[in-house]
Design an enzyme around this catalytic site. Structure first.
Site, short mmCIF file in Angstrom:
data_model
loop_
_atom_site.label_atom_id
_atom_site.label_comp_id
_atom_site.label_asym_id
_atom_site.label_seq_id
_atom_site.Cartn_x
_atom_site.Cartn_y
_atom_site.Cartn_z
N ALA A 57 0.68 -1.26 -0.22
CA ALA A 57 -0.04 0.03 -0.01
C ALA A 57 0.78 1.28 -0.17
O ALA A 57 0.77 1.97 -1.09
CB ALA A 57 -1.06 -0.19 1.17
N ARG A 98 -5.84 -0.21 -9.16
CA ARG A 98 -6.03 -1.48 -7.98
C ARG A 98 -7.11 -0.47 -6.95
O ARG A 98 -6.83 0.51 -6.70
CB ARG A 98 -4.93 -1.65 -7.04
CG ARG A 98 -3.84 -2.79 -8.06
CD ARG A 98 -2.93 -3.19 -7.50
NE ARG A 98 -3.17 -4.36 -6.33
CZ ARG A 98 -2.48 -5.17 -5.62
NH1 ARG A 98 -1.33 -4.57 -5.29
NH2 ARG A 98 -3.01 -6.29 -5.17
N ASP A 246 -3.99 -2.41 4.11
CA ASP A 246 -4.11 -1.66 2.84
C ASP A 246 -5.31 -0.69 3.05
O ASP A 246 -5.35 0.41 2.27
CB ASP A 246 -4.55 -2.68 1.79
CG ASP A 246 -3.49 -3.29 1.14
OD1 ASP A 246 -3.24 -4.62 1.93
OD2 ASP A 246 -2.78 -3.05 0.06
N ASN A 256 -6.42 -6.52 4.32
CA ASN A 256 -4.90 -7.00 4.01
C ASN A 256 -4.85 -8.01 3.02
O ASN A 256 -5.91 -8.81 2.88
CB ASN A 256 -4.11 -6.97 5.29
CG ASN A 256 -2.50 -7.05 5.03
OD1 ASN A 256 -2.17 -6.26 4.46
ND2 ASN A 256 -1.97 -8.18 5.33
N LYS A 257 -3.94 -8.39 2.66
CA LYS A 257 -3.61 -9.56 1.85
C LYS A 257 -4.60 -10.88 2.24
O LYS A 257 -4.59 -11.10 3.52
CB LYS A 257 -2.27 -10.00 1.83
CG LYS A 257 -1.67 -11.25 0.79
CD LYS A 257 -2.17 -11.05 -0.36
CE LYS A 257 -2.01 -9.81 -1.19
NZ LYS A 257 -2.61 -9.58 -2.42
O1 MRU Z 1 -1.16 -7.42 -3.29
P1 MRU Z 1 -0.21 -6.60 -2.29
O2 MRU Z 1 1.07 -7.51 -2.46
O3 MRU Z 1 0.09 -5.28 -2.83
O4 MRU Z 1 -0.64 -6.83 -1.02
C1 MRU Z 1 0.21 -6.23 0.12
C2 MRU Z 1 -0.41 -6.17 1.48
O5 MRU Z 1 -1.54 -6.79 1.71
C3 MRU Z 1 0.19 -5.59 2.43
O6 MRU Z 1 0.25 -6.22 3.59
C4 MRU Z 1 -0.10 -4.09 2.62
O7 MRU Z 1 -0.10 -3.57 1.39
C5 MRU Z 1 0.86 -3.42 3.49
S1 MRU Z 1 2.40 -2.99 2.99
C6 MRU Z 1 3.09 -2.03 4.20
#
Ligand code: MRU
Length: 355
Positions: A57, A98, A246, A256-257
């Site tokens: 993010a 996104r 995120d 989050n992921k």
């Molecule tokens: O799909 P991504 O790899 O962008 O997902 C990222 C995540 O879920 C991270 O945990 C989140 O962006 C925090 S990064 C400090």
């Protein structure tokens, strides 16, 4: 180690020396190759976000700021009305890449407000101010990551086991990272932790990026498949879970992921504290609860084909591939920000961050 320090301690997103392109480490090439890409076209910037060449993010936000500056430089000879119209079109285009991480629209809105609040000035001056703003966004993120790392480290003890999911380290942010920041900072201070990194299906950010960052920083890291989180918790090896975020809703629910909410549910079952760590730029005060967070759906082929030599399911098999999930605030022990650690009730503690 030297090459790696260049990955974990040098900006993974930056402006080229002539300011005409934005330079990133292509995260899809890691851990096997450190490849830099120099981007100066809107389509390439859009693609870099969608294809996760730049991801995480805060890193997406920093990238978007630089990208808008690079793109606006090409418009600086236009009269204001045309400049503003094209700027807005490109901003909306990047914003559509996104949907889940709020840092993208947060950074783009900051850049746009520079344009609008300086509408009376010559366009060339506005572009110069945009150049200052994107550098500011980046510098602020570096400072926020450092503070988050300090607050996060205050929750850990020498020898602790920490489980993390996806990648919220330097590559996803700037310098220390968020969820990984306390571990890297502690390591620099001579502390030792045992980190369990979920591989993070289907795109393997944990395997490709988190275990890479930690291994190269000299941290004791053990890579596990996502479905092994329960056993390492049951074995008593995990003292805390640290994950990124995120988008944090006003009530403390956060996206989050994909897989994060499962980790939180397991942590609750085993009585393990579960923290999310992120800058206040990830708090979306216009988003009341997790139900209001838009979840990105990605190509099913990522599940069936990506990283395999041949498809691992029949072509006609359906797949559901959400990139994120929402962790309910009731599962969250604390939210670590650069302004301090928020505890329940989150509606109140998060609101106080902005007073
Ligand atoms: O799909 P991504 O790899 O962008 O997902 C990222 C995540 O879920 C991270 O945990 C989140 O962006 C925090 S990064 C400090």
């Amino acid at each position: 180690m030297d090459e790696i320090r260049s990955v974990t301690h040098v900006d993974n997103v930056k402006l080229s020396p002539d300011g005409k392109s934005v330079v990133i480490i292509d995260q899809t090439q890691l851990p096997n190759r450190v490849v830099y890409l120099s981007l100066d076209r809107a389509e390439d910037c859009f693609d870099a976000i969608v294809s996760l060449k730049v991801r995480g993010a805060p890193a997406i936000g920093i990238f978007a700021g630089y990208a808008m500056y690079v793109l606006s430089r090409k418009l600086e000879d236009l009269p204001y009305a045309q400049f503003e119209e094209q700027f807005r079109r490109q901003k909306e285009y990047l914003n559509s890449s996104r949907p889940t991480a709020v840092n993208l629209s947060w950074a783009l809105n900051r850049m746009e407000s520079v344009v609008h609040t300086n509408a009376e000035r010559p366009v060339k001056e506005i572009v110069a101010l945009l150049g200052e703003e994107c550098v500011k966004i980046h510098r602020e993120d570096i400072a926020m990551c450092r503070k988050i790392s300090e607050y996060g480290l205050s929750l850990l003890h020498e020898g602790d086991g920490v489980l993390t999911h996806c990648n919220a380290g330097p590559l996803a942010t700037s310098r220390y990272g968020t969820a990984i920041g306390p571990i890297l900072l502690g390591r620099e201070q001579g502390m030792n932790f045992r980190v369990f990194a979920d591989e993070t299906r289907p795109l393997l950010q944990g395997a490709r990026l988190t275990s890479f960052e930690l291994q190269k920083a000299g941290v004791d890291v053990t890579l596990i498949c996502d479905n092994m989180a329960s056993i390492v918790m049951k074995n008593g090896w995990v003292n805390a879970c640290f994950v990124g975020c995120d988008r944090i809703a006003a009530n403390g629910d956060f996206a989050n992921k994909i897989g994060t909410s499962g980790v939180a549910i397991l942590a609750k079952y085993y009585g393990i504290p579960f923290y999310t760590l992120g800058p206040t730029s990830t708090v979306d005060r216009n988003c009341p609860t997790g139900k209001d967070i838009k979840i990105e759906l990605r190509n099913p082929e990522e599940i069936k084909e990506k990283f395999y030599r041949e498809p691992m399911a029949l072509k006609e098999v359906k797949c559901y591939n959400p990139a994120f999930d929402v962790t309910d605030h009731t599962l969250v022990t604390g939210i670590v920000t650069e302004k301090g650690i928020c505890y329940p009730p989150y509606t109140e503690s998060l609101r106080k961050l902005f007073e």
